[in-house]
Design a protein around this motif. Structure first.
Motif, PDB file in Angstrom:
ATOM      1  N   GLY A 161      -2.878 -24.062  21.004  1.00 16.33           N
ATOM      2  CA  GLY A 161      -4.118 -23.777  21.713  1.00 16.33           C
ATOM      3  C   GLY A 161      -4.995 -22.806  20.946  1.00 16.33           C
ATOM      4  O   GLY A 161      -6.202 -23.023  20.788  1.00 16.33           O
ATOM      5  N   ALA A 162      -4.394 -21.733  20.448  1.00 15.47           N
ATOM      6  CA  ALA A 162      -5.166 -20.734  19.695  1.00 15.47           C
ATOM      7  C   ALA A 162      -5.689 -21.316  18.387  1.00 15.47           C
ATOM      8  O   ALA A 162      -6.833 -21.063  17.992  1.00 15.47           O
ATOM      9  N   ASN A 163      -4.848 -22.115  17.707  1.00 14.22           N
ATOM     10  CA  ASN A 163      -5.285 -22.721  16.446  1.00 14.22           C
ATOM     11  C   ASN A 163      -6.430 -23.702  16.657  1.00 14.22           C
ATOM     12  O   ASN A 163      -7.395 -23.724  15.891  1.00 14.22           O
ATOM     13  N   SER A 164      -6.302 -24.551  17.691  1.00 17.20           N
ATOM     14  CA  SER A 164      -7.355 -25.526  17.965  1.00 17.20           C
ATOM     15  C   SER A 164      -8.657 -24.828  18.324  1.00 17.20           C
ATOM     16  O   SER A 164      -9.743 -25.224  17.870  1.00 17.20           O
ATOM     17  N   MET A 165      -8.561 -23.798  19.144  1.00 16.05           N
ATOM     18  CA  MET A 165      -9.748 -23.033  19.530  1.00 16.05           C
ATOM     19  C   MET A 165     -10.442 -22.443  18.297  1.00 16.05           C
ATOM     20  O   MET A 165     -11.665 -22.565  18.129  1.00 16.05           O
TER      21      MET A 165
ATOM     22  N   LEU B  98      -4.933 -30.751  19.974  1.00 19.52           N
ATOM     23  CA  LEU B  98      -4.017 -29.781  20.568  1.00 19.52           C
ATOM     24  C   LEU B  98      -2.667 -30.437  20.860  1.00 19.52           C
ATOM     25  O   LEU B  98      -1.612 -29.868  20.582  1.00 19.52           O
ATOM     26  N   SER B  99      -2.688 -31.664  21.408  1.00 16.04           N
ATOM     27  CA  SER B  99      -1.438 -32.373  21.689  1.00 16.04           C
ATOM     28  C   SER B  99      -0.642 -32.631  20.415  1.00 16.04           C
ATOM     29  O   SER B  99       0.574 -32.378  20.357  1.00 16.04           O
ATOM     30  N   GLY B 100      -1.323 -33.142  19.397  1.00 15.30           N
ATOM     31  CA  GLY B 100      -0.624 -33.470  18.164  1.00 15.30           C
ATOM     32  C   GLY B 100      -0.032 -32.263  17.486  1.00 15.30           C
ATOM     33  O   GLY B 100       1.127 -32.277  17.039  1.00 15.30           O
ATOM     34  N   THR B 101      -0.825 -31.181  17.414  1.00 16.38           N
ATOM     35  CA  THR B 101      -0.320 -29.962  16.787  1.00 16.38           C
ATOM     36  C   THR B 101       0.817 -29.363  17.597  1.00 16.38           C
ATOM     37  O   THR B 101       1.843 -28.943  17.041  1.00 16.38           O
ATOM     38  N   ALA B 102       0.648 -29.317  18.920  1.00 13.96           N
ATOM     39  CA  ALA B 102       1.665 -28.700  19.768  1.00 13.96           C
ATOM     40  C   ALA B 102       2.979 -29.462  19.717  1.00 13.96           C
ATOM     41  O   ALA B 102       4.052 -28.879  19.515  1.00 13.96           O
TER      42      ALA B 102
END
Length: 452
Positions: A145-149, A374-378
């Motif tokens: 979440g933080a990275n995507s933001m 976000l889904s893919g990274t998480a």
């Protein structure tokens, strides 16, 4: 713009203005506060949980069981990634960032208030595992979440620099966690085991409040706002992700096992030094503090370097260096040479490992388009992190007894690094692809100028 049904004019939506500095600052502070909670558990698992929650076992078995509860938290991370990734891609990054810090804080406070095995018997370790699972669920969506933001607020040619602050926030949280444990670790044994270890966990109540207030003030990203305005956000992001981008998810999974370097350094090496070699726990905690201080400086520098020369060469340098230096670090512990322990620990974890941490927050996110980022990274990172989370347990199982048991652990860590190197080397370079075109199969040219 007109309403397609009524043909009446529709007021333009307020447009979110990109603010990379604010996003990076909020990501840094939130990650530092969140991972303070996460890392104090690892320190307590290495030093005291074996005797507090598993007193019936011998010392070695108790420590192994305590380290296993640390690894259990990583089992919940993929589930957290699935749920929180879906929420983040469909309803917004901000909601995930607020939810993760609240859940982490409540679970950590619960650990600090949990009665010992001597007070409530088998219920104590069972509740401990449940609270650890809640921590892991929260962490499953935190960094993604933080990275995507931050990535979506950043200029095209400075994405790694700004997203690196998420990881330096993680290091800041580890510094804070270790620093809080330093005076606690100096308490007499009886006080440490009875009430002293609880102090860092109870202090998380203040952490929760501060992090909640900071993250609630965040603006949603311009990229996500444009998706909502254009009705481009998929109804089922997970379905789109697993149908069209499953190869990228697998790449992230296997690349993310580089996190085993962190878990071996943070948990196994500390337990090995104190419980097997018999070194004093205070200087060993200081190794972590100083290494993370070095990482605070190194992470953004490596992120900036990768904005200039590419993600892959910086990442591969870090993974290769960690594979080699872990041998020196564990050997220096086995011979009890504090000067070498500090030297190898700071260089390996504080500097060389930061080459991976300064790159992957951007590199993994750049493998996906915004609608499933976000889904893919998480999901990708948390499955990889789940493997890495059990690295200390695997290390404890294969190491055996005695001060010379470090070599198999170093070899296993090197194998994890080689897996990462292979995946990164065969991945597509993304540092010069515009943010709007990230994750698209038909983008073949690098069109963004390198950062200067």
């Amino acid at each position: 713009m007109t309403d397609p049904v009524t043909s009446n004019p529709v007021p333009d939506r307020p447009r979110t203005v990109a603010n990379p500095k604010k996003a990076a600052t909020a990501a840094w502070i939130g990650s530092a506060l969140e991972y303070y909670d996460f890392f104090i558990y690892g320190t307590a698992a290495a030093l005291v949980f074996g005797r507090v929650f598993f007193p019936g076992a011998n010392a070695a078995t108790g420590t192994l069981l305590a380290l296993a509860t640390f690894g259990v938290g990583y089992l919940a991370r993929p589930l957290g990634a699935l749920v929180l990734g879906h929420i983040g891609d469909q309803y917004g990054r901000k909601k995930v960032m607020v939810a993760t810090v609240l859940l982490m804080g409540v679970a950590t406070l619960g650990v600090g208030l949990l009665p010992s095995y001597a007070s409530i018997g088998i219920a104590a370790p069972i509740i401990l595992v449940c609270l650890r699972l809640a921590q892991g669920f929260s962490a499953g969506g935190e960094q993604a979440g933080a990275n995507s933001m931050t990535l979506e607020h950043s200029p095209d040619n400075r994405r790694a620099f700004f997203t690196s602050f998420t990881l330096s926030g993680t290091q800041g949280g580890q510094i804070l966690a270790t620093a809080v444990f330093l005076p606690v670790a100096m308490l007499p044994e009886e006080q440490l085991l009875s009430w002293g270890w609880r102090i860092p966990f109870i202090l998380s109540a203040f952490v929760v409040l501060a992090a909640f207030l900071i993250r609630r003030s965040l603006d949603e990203t311009p990229v996500f706002e444009e998706e909502i305005a254009g009705a481009e956000s998929p109804k089922m992001p997970l379905s789109v992700l697993l149908t069209d981008h499953w190869r990228s998810v697998l790449r992230v999974v296997f690349a993310a096992v580089i996190a085993s370097v962190s878990t071996i350094f943070t948990v196994y090496a500390l337990s090995y030094a104190v419980n097997t070699v018999g070194l004093d726990r205070t200087p060993m905690l200081w190794v972590g503090v100083l290494a993370n201080v070095a990482a605070l400086i190194a992470l953004p520098l490596f992120g900036k370097l990768s904005d200039r020369i590419g993600r892959k060469p910086v990442f591969i340098f870090g993974s290769t260096g960690c594979a080699i230096l872990m041998f020196g670090y564990l050997w220096s512990i086995s011979v009890g040479n504090y000067a070498l322990i500090f030297a190898f620990g700071i260089v390996m974890f504080g500097i060389v490992h930061s080459a991976t941490g300064g790159v992957w927050p951007a590199f993994y996110g750049e493998m996906f388009p915004a609608k499933v980022r976000l889904s893919g990274t998480a999901i990708g990172t948390q499955i990889g992190f789940a493997i890495a989370g059990f690295a200390p347990t695997i290390a404890g199982a294969i190491a055996g007894d005695g001060t010379g048991a470090w070599l198999p652990v170093a070899i296993v860590t090197a194998v994890f690094c080689i897996i990462n190197i292979t995946i990164v080397a065969t991945s597509r370079e993304t540092f010069r692809v515009p943010t709007a075109k990230l994750g698209m199969k038909d983008v073949t040219e690098s069109v963004v100028p390198a950062s200067v």
